[in-house]
Every structure is written in structure tokens, then in C-alpha cells.
Design a protein around this motif. Structure first.
Motif, short mmCIF file in Angstrom:
data_model
loop_
_atom_site.label_atom_id
_atom_site.label_comp_id
_atom_site.label_asym_id
_atom_site.label_seq_id
_atom_site.Cartn_x
_atom_site.Cartn_y
_atom_site.Cartn_z
N THR A 240 55.72 26.77 15.16
CA THR A 240 55.91 26.19 16.39
C THR A 240 54.36 26.11 16.80
N ASP A 241 53.71 25.15 17.87
CA ASP A 241 52.70 24.76 18.26
C ASP A 241 52.80 24.53 19.90
N PHE A 242 51.84 24.90 20.60
CA PHE A 242 51.62 24.95 22.05
C PHE A 242 50.50 24.16 22.65
N ALA B 48 56.02 21.70 0.19
CA ALA B 48 54.77 21.55 0.33
C ALA B 48 54.34 21.59 1.88
N PRO B 49 53.34 21.89 2.33
CA PRO B 49 52.89 22.04 3.69
C PRO B 49 53.42 20.57 4.30
N ASN C 242 46.59 19.39 16.12
CA ASN C 242 45.61 19.81 14.86
C ASN C 242 45.95 20.52 13.66
N VAL C 243 46.85 21.39 13.78
CA VAL C 243 47.22 21.99 12.73
C VAL C 243 47.93 21.24 11.51
N LEU C 244 48.39 20.09 12.14
CA LEU C 244 49.07 19.21 11.15
C LEU C 244 48.13 18.35 10.09
N LYS C 245 46.90 18.52 10.55
CA LYS C 245 45.82 17.81 9.77
C LYS C 245 45.63 18.55 8.28
N PHE D 52 56.58 21.11 18.00
CA PHE D 52 55.32 21.47 19.13
C PHE D 52 56.10 21.28 20.39
N PHE D 53 55.33 21.86 21.57
CA PHE D 53 55.88 22.04 22.86
C PHE D 53 55.13 21.33 23.83
#
Length: 207
Positions: free
Chosen positions: A69-71, A109-110, A125-128, A138-139
Motif C-alpha cells: 500500500t502507498d499513501f 518480479a517487483p 515514487n516507490v514504483l520507480k 495506492f490511496f
């Protein structure tokens, strides 16, 4: 042995017979001529499966589902509200689903994205660098007092290959409709919030 009139006869037993019956009402009875054993309640009988002749899959044959998850876009709402969403509400839902669900085709894979937009947002950003998970959620939050909606899930990207599965999902939350609810002092409202977000996660998983 010839039983009396008060004893039921058992026919067809010989020295090659190995009859086992499970009961909780009678003690063990042993007969030298038939190898007949009736175990007590302390000795439950479990039949062994012949693995070579069965096609039963153990409950843990597949790995547990991994949810990231990502906020980053959860920007609307008070600090207390955002803390409740990110540290209590969403983790409760994610922990339950990850414990309850397994996945037949996990990601090897990631999860990454070089897209310019994902559901109208720049990729978090974390998906980079990539996220080790089977699905990434993501929210975002808005303040829509005039709206009659609480939350909505949107599929942004799916996996490629022979099996297409949800890969990146965006869940928007209408912040005025989700009340801060302490799990201890206000458990009923907290449970209601969990049900709402569980509903959106189920949509996210393609169910």
C-alpha cells in the motif's frame, strides 16, 4: 466362540482380517482369533492418505497474497484522520486479507511503472524502484461534501502474460464519510469502516 442370544453375531472374520472401528463409548476389546481392536476416546483413528494415488492440494500449497500500500496521495483530511487511515484502518484490512488469501500465480518480479499517469496520478515514487508484492494499492483522498459516495477502487494496470491479474489499483476515499473510530472505544464504527474498505479491496482483487 458362540455368542449368546443377547450378543450380535459378526460373520466373515478370520485370521487375515484387520478391522478397526472408532468409537468413544467402549473400551478396547481384543480377540486373539480376529485381531479386532476398538479404540477408546483417547485413541482417535486417522486414516493415512496414499499420496501417490490422491490429487488433494494442501491448504498451504500456494503462497500467501502480498499486498503493498502507498499513501502518497492521501493529502486531504486532518492529520488525525490520515493517521487513523494509514496506521489503523487500512493495515487491519490488509493484515486480514494477507492471512486469509493465497495466490496461485504470485508475482516473480517487483512491481514497477514507468507510465506517465496511473488512474490520473503520476506513479507513486516507490514504483520507480519497484515493490515486492502481488498487488500494489495506492490511496488518495478528497473532500466531496456534496457527493454520496464513500470510496471507489479503480484498476490502473494489470499483469501481462497468460494469466491477467490486477497489478496496480487506486482507491479514492471521500474523507468526510469515514469517521475516525478508535478500535477500543468505538469498535462498531471501526468495524463499519473495515467493511467499507474491505469491499473496495475485494473490487481491487478483481472479485
Amino acid at each position: 466362540t458362540i455368542p449368546t442370544s443377547g450378543e450380535p453375531q459378526i460373520s466373515g472374520l478370520d485370521n487375515k482380517t484387520n478391522l478397526t472401528t472408532s468409537t468413544t463409548a467402549y473400551p478396547q476389546i481384543s480377540d486373539n482369533s480376529t485381531n479386532l481392536t476398538i479404540p477408546t476416546a483417547a485413541e482417535p483413528q486417522i486414516s493415512a492418505l496414499n499420496k501417490s494415488s490422491t490429487n488433494l492440494r494442501a491448504p498451504n500449497a500456494y503462497p500467501q497474497l502480498r499486498i503493498a500500500t502507498d499513501f502518497q496521495y492521501l493529502t486531504i483530511g486532518t492529520d488525525a484522520w490520515k493517521t487513523y487511515i494509514t496506521t489503523q484502518l487500512i493495515p487491519s484490512v490488509v493484515d486480514y486479507l494477507q492471512a486469509a488469501l493465497t495466490i496461485k500465480y504470485p508475482q516473480t518480479a517487483p512491481i514497477k511503472s514507468n507510465a506517465k499517469k496511473l488512474c490520473g496520478f503520476a506513479p507513486p515514487n516507490v514504483l520507480k524502484t519497484g515493490v515486492n508484492a502481488d498487488i500494489f494499492v495506492f490511496f488518495s483522498s478528497v473532500n466531496d461534501n456534496a457527493g454520496d459516495w464513500v470510496a471507489a477502487a479503480t484498476l490502473c494496470d494489470s499483469s501481462s502474460g497468460s494469466v491477467e491479474m490486477p497489478l496496480i489499483v487506486q482507491i479514492g476515499i471521500n474523507s468526510p464519510t469515514i469517521e475516525i473510530a478508535d478500535p477500543i472505544s468505538n469498535p462498531l464504527v471501526h468495524d463499519l469502516n473495515i467493511n467499507i474498505m474491505m469491499h473496495e479491496f475485494i473490487h481491487s482483487l478483481g472479485m
